[in-house]
Design a protein around this motif. Sequence first.
Motif, PDB file in Angstrom:
ATOM      1  N   THR A   9      -5.061  13.244   7.551  1.00 54.69           N
ATOM      2  CA  THR A   9      -4.039  14.284   7.739  1.00 54.69           C
ATOM      3  C   THR A   9      -4.509  15.607   7.159  1.00 54.69           C
ATOM      4  O   THR A   9      -4.356  16.661   7.784  1.00 54.69           O
ATOM      5  CB  THR A   9      -2.710  13.849   7.075  1.00 54.69           C
ATOM      6  OG1 THR A   9      -2.311  12.610   7.667  1.00 54.69           O
ATOM      7  CG2 THR A   9      -1.629  14.887   7.264  1.00 54.69           C
ATOM      8  N   LYS A  10      -5.078  15.570   5.960  1.00 58.59           N
ATOM      9  CA  LYS A  10      -5.570  16.785   5.311  1.00 58.59           C
ATOM     10  C   LYS A  10      -6.671  17.454   6.139  1.00 58.59           C
ATOM     11  O   LYS A  10      -6.664  18.662   6.339  1.00 58.59           O
ATOM     12  CB  LYS A  10      -6.094  16.423   3.918  1.00 58.59           C
ATOM     13  CG  LYS A  10      -6.572  17.587   3.101  1.00 58.59           C
ATOM     14  CD  LYS A  10      -7.025  17.089   1.736  1.00 58.59           C
ATOM     15  CE  LYS A  10      -7.814  18.146   1.013  1.00 58.59           C
ATOM     16  NZ  LYS A  10      -8.388  17.661  -0.242  1.00 58.59           N
ATOM     17  N   ASP A  47       4.122   8.514  -3.462  1.00 62.75           N
ATOM     18  CA  ASP A  47       3.037   8.337  -2.485  1.00 62.75           C
ATOM     19  C   ASP A  47       3.188   7.023  -1.733  1.00 62.75           C
ATOM     20  O   ASP A  47       2.923   6.942  -0.543  1.00 62.75           O
ATOM     21  CB  ASP A  47       1.670   8.350  -3.179  1.00 62.75           C
ATOM     22  CG  ASP A  47       1.199   9.749  -3.533  1.00 62.75           C
ATOM     23  OD1 ASP A  47       1.832  10.720  -3.095  1.00 62.75           O
ATOM     24  OD2 ASP A  47       0.189   9.846  -4.261  1.00 62.75           O
ATOM     25  N   LEU A  49       5.818   7.290   1.018  1.00 58.38           N
ATOM     26  CA  LEU A  49       5.265   8.003   2.183  1.00 58.38           C
ATOM     27  C   LEU A  49       4.255   7.142   2.934  1.00 58.38           C
ATOM     28  O   LEU A  49       4.230   7.128   4.162  1.00 58.38           O
ATOM     29  CB  LEU A  49       4.621   9.324   1.741  1.00 58.38           C
ATOM     30  CG  LEU A  49       5.590  10.396   1.270  1.00 58.38           C
ATOM     31  CD1 LEU A  49       4.822  11.580   0.682  1.00 58.38           C
ATOM     32  CD2 LEU A  49       6.483  10.861   2.406  1.00 58.38           C
ATOM     33  N   MET A  50       3.431   6.404   2.197  1.00 57.29           N
ATOM     34  CA  MET A  50       2.437   5.552   2.852  1.00 57.29           C
ATOM     35  C   MET A  50       3.124   4.413   3.607  1.00 57.29           C
ATOM     36  O   MET A  50       2.692   4.050   4.705  1.00 57.29           O
ATOM     37  CB  MET A  50       1.449   5.000   1.827  1.00 57.29           C
ATOM     38  CG  MET A  50       0.276   4.308   2.454  1.00 57.29           C
ATOM     39  SD  MET A  50      -1.128   4.007   1.364  1.00 57.29           S
ATOM     40  CE  MET A  50      -0.402   3.193  -0.017  1.00 57.29           C
ATOM     41  N   THR A 109       4.384   5.873   6.774  1.00 52.84           N
ATOM     42  CA  THR A 109       3.243   6.136   7.653  1.00 52.84           C
ATOM     43  C   THR A 109       2.735   4.844   8.276  1.00 52.84           C
ATOM     44  O   THR A 109       2.442   4.794   9.475  1.00 52.84           O
ATOM     45  CB  THR A 109       2.102   6.820   6.868  1.00 52.84           C
ATOM     46  OG1 THR A 109       2.599   8.020   6.285  1.00 52.84           O
ATOM     47  CG2 THR A 109       0.927   7.143   7.767  1.00 52.84           C
ATOM     48  N   THR A 118      -8.527   7.471   4.630  1.00 50.16           N
ATOM     49  CA  THR A 118      -7.135   7.060   4.466  1.00 50.16           C
ATOM     50  C   THR A 118      -6.226   7.969   5.276  1.00 50.16           C
ATOM     51  O   THR A 118      -6.667   9.008   5.777  1.00 50.16           O
ATOM     52  CB  THR A 118      -6.715   7.122   2.987  1.00 50.16           C
ATOM     53  OG1 THR A 118      -6.727   8.493   2.565  1.00 50.16           O
ATOM     54  CG2 THR A 118      -7.635   6.301   2.103  1.00 50.16           C
ATOM     55  N   HIS A 119      -4.957   7.594   5.372  1.00 51.30           N
ATOM     56  CA  HIS A 119      -3.969   8.410   6.080  1.00 51.30           C
ATOM     57  C   HIS A 119      -3.988   9.838   5.558  1.00 51.30           C
ATOM     58  O   HIS A 119      -3.975  10.803   6.319  1.00 51.30           O
ATOM     59  CB  HIS A 119      -2.552   7.873   5.865  1.00 51.30           C
ATOM     60  CG  HIS A 119      -2.424   6.396   5.943  1.00 51.30           C
ATOM     61  ND1 HIS A 119      -2.822   5.559   4.932  1.00 51.30           N
ATOM     62  CD2 HIS A 119      -1.920   5.608   6.910  1.00 51.30           C
ATOM     63  CE1 HIS A 119      -2.575   4.314   5.275  1.00 51.30           C
ATOM     64  NE2 HIS A 119      -2.027   4.312   6.466  1.00 51.30           N
ATOM     65  N   TRP A 120      -4.002   9.963   4.229  1.00 45.00           N
ATOM     66  CA  TRP A 120      -3.882  11.283   3.604  1.00 45.00           C
ATOM     67  C   TRP A 120      -5.116  12.130   3.866  1.00 45.00           C
ATOM     68  O   TRP A 120      -4.997  13.321   4.150  1.00 45.00           O
ATOM     69  CB  TRP A 120      -3.656  11.131   2.097  1.00 45.00           C
ATOM     70  CG  TRP A 120      -2.583  10.140   1.779  1.00 45.00           C
ATOM     71  CD1 TRP A 120      -2.681   9.078   0.929  1.00 45.00           C
ATOM     72  CD2 TRP A 120      -1.258  10.071   2.329  1.00 45.00           C
ATOM     73  NE1 TRP A 120      -1.508   8.370   0.907  1.00 45.00           N
ATOM     74  CE2 TRP A 120      -0.616   8.952   1.759  1.00 45.00           C
ATOM     75  CE3 TRP A 120      -0.551  10.836   3.250  1.00 45.00           C
ATOM     76  CZ2 TRP A 120       0.686   8.593   2.065  1.00 45.00           C
ATOM     77  CZ3 TRP A 120       0.750  10.469   3.565  1.00 45.00           C
ATOM     78  CH2 TRP A 120       1.353   9.370   2.980  1.00 45.00           C
ATOM     79  N   ARG A 121      -6.289  11.548   3.785  1.00 45.09           N
ATOM     80  CA  ARG A 121      -7.516  12.313   4.037  1.00 45.09           C
ATOM     81  C   ARG A 121      -7.586  12.769   5.493  1.00 45.09           C
ATOM     82  O   ARG A 121      -7.964  13.890   5.777  1.00 45.09           O
ATOM     83  CB  ARG A 121      -8.754  11.491   3.680  1.00 45.09           C
ATOM     84  CG  ARG A 121      -9.018  11.436   2.205  1.00 45.09           C
ATOM     85  CD  ARG A 121     -10.315  10.682   1.934  1.00 45.09           C
ATOM     86  NE  ARG A 121     -10.621  10.734   0.538  1.00 45.09           N
ATOM     87  CZ  ARG A 121     -11.498  11.585  -0.001  1.00 45.09           C
ATOM     88  NH1 ARG A 121     -12.130  12.448   0.741  1.00 45.09           N
ATOM     89  NH2 ARG A 121     -11.723  11.564  -1.288  1.00 45.09           N
ATOM     90  N   TYR A 134       3.009  -0.237  -2.468  1.00 37.58           N
ATOM     91  CA  TYR A 134       3.741   0.948  -2.038  1.00 37.58           C
ATOM     92  C   TYR A 134       4.592   1.522  -3.169  1.00 37.58           C
ATOM     93  O   TYR A 134       5.743   1.876  -2.971  1.00 37.58           O
ATOM     94  CB  TYR A 134       4.638   0.605  -0.845  1.00 37.58           C
ATOM     95  CG  TYR A 134       3.909   0.292   0.439  1.00 37.58           C
ATOM     96  CD1 TYR A 134       3.057   1.208   1.038  1.00 37.58           C
ATOM     97  CD2 TYR A 134       4.094  -0.932   1.073  1.00 37.58           C
ATOM     98  CE1 TYR A 134       2.406   0.924   2.228  1.00 37.58           C
ATOM     99  CE2 TYR A 134       3.460  -1.224   2.269  1.00 37.58           C
ATOM    100  CZ  TYR A 134       2.618  -0.292   2.836  1.00 37.58           C
ATOM    101  OH  TYR A 134       1.986  -0.572   4.019  1.00 37.58           O
TER     102      TYR A 134
END
Length: 195
Positions: A180-181, A34, A37-38, A41, A175-178, A30
């Motif tokens: 969310t995007k 980023d 934030l991860m 999340t 992933t979380h980011w993908r 972590y």
Amino acid sequence: MHPDHAGAAHRLKKLTGAKIVSRSHHKAWYSGADGILMHLTDLFLARYMANRMGKPKRNLWYQRKLMVDHAVTDGDAVPMFEDWQVIDTPGHTDRDISVYNAKYSTVYVADLMVEVKKHLIAPFPVFHPNQYRRSVDKVYNLNAKSVLLAHRGPVEFDEVAKNHILDTAPRRPVTHWRVTKIKLNSVLKSMWSRR
């Protein structure tokens, strides 16, 4: 490093004197903006899953940087448990490991796979799909009599189960980011189309 695995590591060490063993890596999981934030999340997702499972509300906060006593790599013996061998099994994250005991033909794979509706599948997230597939093959090729999952215990990991995982596992990072995007893109497109 996820809350359901490492969240209590420092507390357990303080209470019991246990040693923390983790895969050797040049930076914390972590780390950076980023990473912050991860971490938040992952805490949110852990709370969400606990609520869905009817677990009582608890403070899930934990230190995002693991203070490791023993950094290990593929093939090392687990410190103080010399009959268990470290097996690098990245994919879910870049530093996942499994541990294998040849004498008892047993491998603990943590979250390399999870069981949902009586099928073994890839976990969420999968940061490195190609590494994930190699890790599944690596565990299968051990021919272990007993395969232990973190959230389930022993499972049948035969060729049918392996093929199901590989057939259904993501080919791109999930992933979380993908996620969310993609969802944000979908919302924006629907809002734009309504005009």
